[in-house]
Write a protein that holds these residues in place. Sequence first.
Motif, short mmCIF file in Angstrom:
data_model
loop_
_atom_site.label_atom_id
_atom_site.label_comp_id
_atom_site.label_asym_id
_atom_site.label_seq_id
_atom_site.Cartn_x
_atom_site.Cartn_y
_atom_site.Cartn_z
N TYR A 388 -2.23 0.02 -0.32
CA TYR A 388 -1.15 -0.96 -0.23
C TYR A 388 0.11 -0.42 -0.90
N TYR A 389 1.26 -0.70 -0.26
CA TYR A 389 2.56 -0.30 -0.83
C TYR A 389 3.54 -1.45 -0.66
N LEU A 390 4.30 -1.73 -1.73
CA LEU A 390 5.31 -2.80 -1.71
C LEU A 390 6.61 -2.27 -2.30
N HIS A 391 7.71 -2.54 -1.61
CA HIS A 391 9.05 -2.19 -2.12
C HIS A 391 9.92 -3.44 -2.10
N GLU A 392 10.66 -3.64 -3.19
CA GLU A 392 11.54 -4.80 -3.31
C GLU A 392 12.93 -4.37 -3.75
N ASN A 393 13.94 -5.08 -3.22
CA ASN A 393 15.32 -5.03 -3.71
C ASN A 393 15.75 -6.46 -4.02
N ASN A 394 16.15 -6.72 -5.27
CA ASN A 394 16.55 -8.06 -5.68
C ASN A 394 17.93 -8.01 -6.34
N TRP A 395 18.78 -8.95 -5.95
CA TRP A 395 20.12 -9.07 -6.52
C TRP A 395 20.37 -10.53 -6.84
N THR A 396 20.65 -10.83 -8.11
CA THR A 396 20.80 -12.21 -8.58
C THR A 396 22.08 -12.37 -9.37
N ASP A 397 22.93 -13.30 -8.95
CA ASP A 397 24.15 -13.66 -9.68
C ASP A 397 23.89 -15.02 -10.31
N LEU A 398 23.76 -15.05 -11.64
CA LEU A 398 23.25 -16.23 -12.35
C LEU A 398 24.26 -16.70 -13.39
N GLY A 399 24.43 -18.04 -13.47
CA GLY A 399 25.32 -18.61 -14.47
C GLY A 399 24.70 -19.85 -15.11
N THR A 400 24.84 -19.97 -16.44
CA THR A 400 24.34 -21.12 -17.17
C THR A 400 25.37 -21.55 -18.22
N LYS A 417 20.22 -6.84 -11.12
CA LYS A 417 19.73 -6.04 -10.00
C LYS A 417 18.43 -5.37 -10.42
N ASN A 418 17.42 -5.50 -9.62
CA ASN A 418 16.16 -4.82 -9.93
C ASN A 418 15.43 -4.45 -8.65
N THR A 419 14.75 -3.35 -8.70
CA THR A 419 13.95 -2.86 -7.58
C THR A 419 12.51 -2.69 -8.06
N LEU A 420 11.61 -2.63 -7.09
CA LEU A 420 10.20 -2.49 -7.41
C LEU A 420 9.53 -1.61 -6.36
N ASP A 421 8.72 -0.68 -6.84
CA ASP A 421 7.84 0.11 -5.98
C ASP A 421 6.44 0.00 -6.55
N SER A 422 5.52 -0.54 -5.76
CA SER A 422 4.16 -0.78 -6.23
C SER A 422 3.18 -0.15 -5.25
N TYR A 423 2.22 0.64 -5.79
CA TYR A 423 1.19 1.28 -5.00
C TYR A 423 -0.17 0.80 -5.47
N ALA A 424 -1.12 0.70 -4.56
CA ALA A 424 -2.47 0.30 -4.95
C ALA A 424 -3.50 0.87 -3.99
N HIS A 425 -4.63 1.32 -4.54
CA HIS A 425 -5.83 1.63 -3.78
C HIS A 425 -6.88 0.62 -4.20
N TYR A 426 -7.69 0.16 -3.25
CA TYR A 426 -8.71 -0.81 -3.61
C TYR A 426 -9.97 -0.56 -2.80
N ALA A 427 -11.09 -1.01 -3.36
CA ALA A 427 -12.38 -0.88 -2.69
C ALA A 427 -13.33 -1.94 -3.23
N GLN A 428 -14.11 -2.53 -2.36
CA GLN A 428 -15.11 -3.50 -2.75
C GLN A 428 -16.26 -3.43 -1.75
N GLY A 429 -17.48 -3.61 -2.25
CA GLY A 429 -18.64 -3.59 -1.37
C GLY A 429 -19.76 -4.46 -1.91
N ASP A 430 -20.66 -4.85 -1.02
CA ASP A 430 -21.87 -5.57 -1.44
C ASP A 430 -23.06 -4.98 -0.67
N TYR A 431 -24.15 -4.79 -1.40
CA TYR A 431 -25.34 -4.17 -0.84
C TYR A 431 -26.51 -5.15 -0.91
#
Length: 432
Positions: A388-400, A417-431
Amino acid sequence: MTGKIRGISILALLSALAAPPALAQSAAPSTAQPAAPQAADASQLEEIIVTAQRRQQNLQDVPLAVSSLGASDLQDRQIRDTIDLIQHIPNLIGNNNVGLGSSNTYYIRGIGNTESIATQDVPVGTYVDDVYISRQNANNFGLFDVERIEVLRGPQGTLFGRNTTGGAINVIMKKPSATAGGYLEAGAGRFGETDIRASMDAPLSDKVLTKVSMYRNRSDGYVRQVNTGDKLNGSDNYGVRGAVRLLPTDRVTIDLAGDYVDENEANLINRVDPATGDRIATIGITQGALAKYFTGTKANNEVGNSTKSWSLSSNAAWELDDLTLNSITGYRQTTQRYFIDSNPAAPNPIATGVSPILNYSLHQQWSQEFKANGQALDNRLNYTVGFYYLHENNWTDLGTGVGTASGFTVSGDRTIKNTLDSYAHYAQGDYK
């Protein structure tokens, strides 16, 4: 309670008295025509298919705490938005996040997060057709043409990713049918509420199936803004979704889908006016009144919340003898504007002022997953592996800030401004 028990006892007694003659009659010789086959035992449990382990299984065979609601359940219980799930799913707690009608914060087994800002991830993940929705800003979407919803409790990180410490909400949409057809439903209610939902299946051939679905709901609102008389906490939402199922061979299925959703819905803090009995909003500052204090376009946001999002997804499946391969791709873009009040304690919204939050944000995400489900060792081993691979681009203009239109103090005015790159390998089994 006593009357109910007595009624059940009488029914049981009558059934017992009626049983011997029936048995005697069936045992005696008869020249009558053979009886029609008896219907299936109504006491048997209906088979419920879920994908809680990223493969199709009977719910009774899944060793997880899963609640599954099918299309008929959603219809019978009038579940129109994902926020409605909290009324029907055990151990699922939630509410609209910080007054945003398009955003939900969920808690499962006490684990959750109330932040919708892009720098914080949520521990209860939301998925639509196996595609993860990374931000909370628009996870309270209208449910139309849904096949089922699965709510998985407990950590689900192995198969659903790192943001499912509390659990996962998995929405599975209906796929295009090989038979032409559709439905149209409409309703109306108080405060000028109207609701329309429709769907149409239109197969182009045996190998190309298409579907178009839409919904539209609006209401005038039930809260009055005291200094303008405007109605607040209403809704004006619509969405459209198109889906195509391609069947090039008996072993290959390609599902394509795209949607656009426009939500204008807020849940602003309000109270009862003791003089009139009406509900009034605590926010006493109108659009543009804070423009001289804040920078950027957020300073001119309208009171309320507006979210626009669109997405594209594809799921290509290739079935081999003991193996199914999937390639799942998803893209989503969300734009949000809001002007809400975060101060519920103000007894007089004009005199004491407000603590507004103004936001203008853009969120983009792209994900790619490769998954394999298979069997081995004479079908005793079931396994799921993937990448699995996920990429994000986020831009937030915030006022309080805090104060009134004539005397206001800015506590925060920043762009994140923040970005994200996430990688994952996964495995599951039942015997077995």
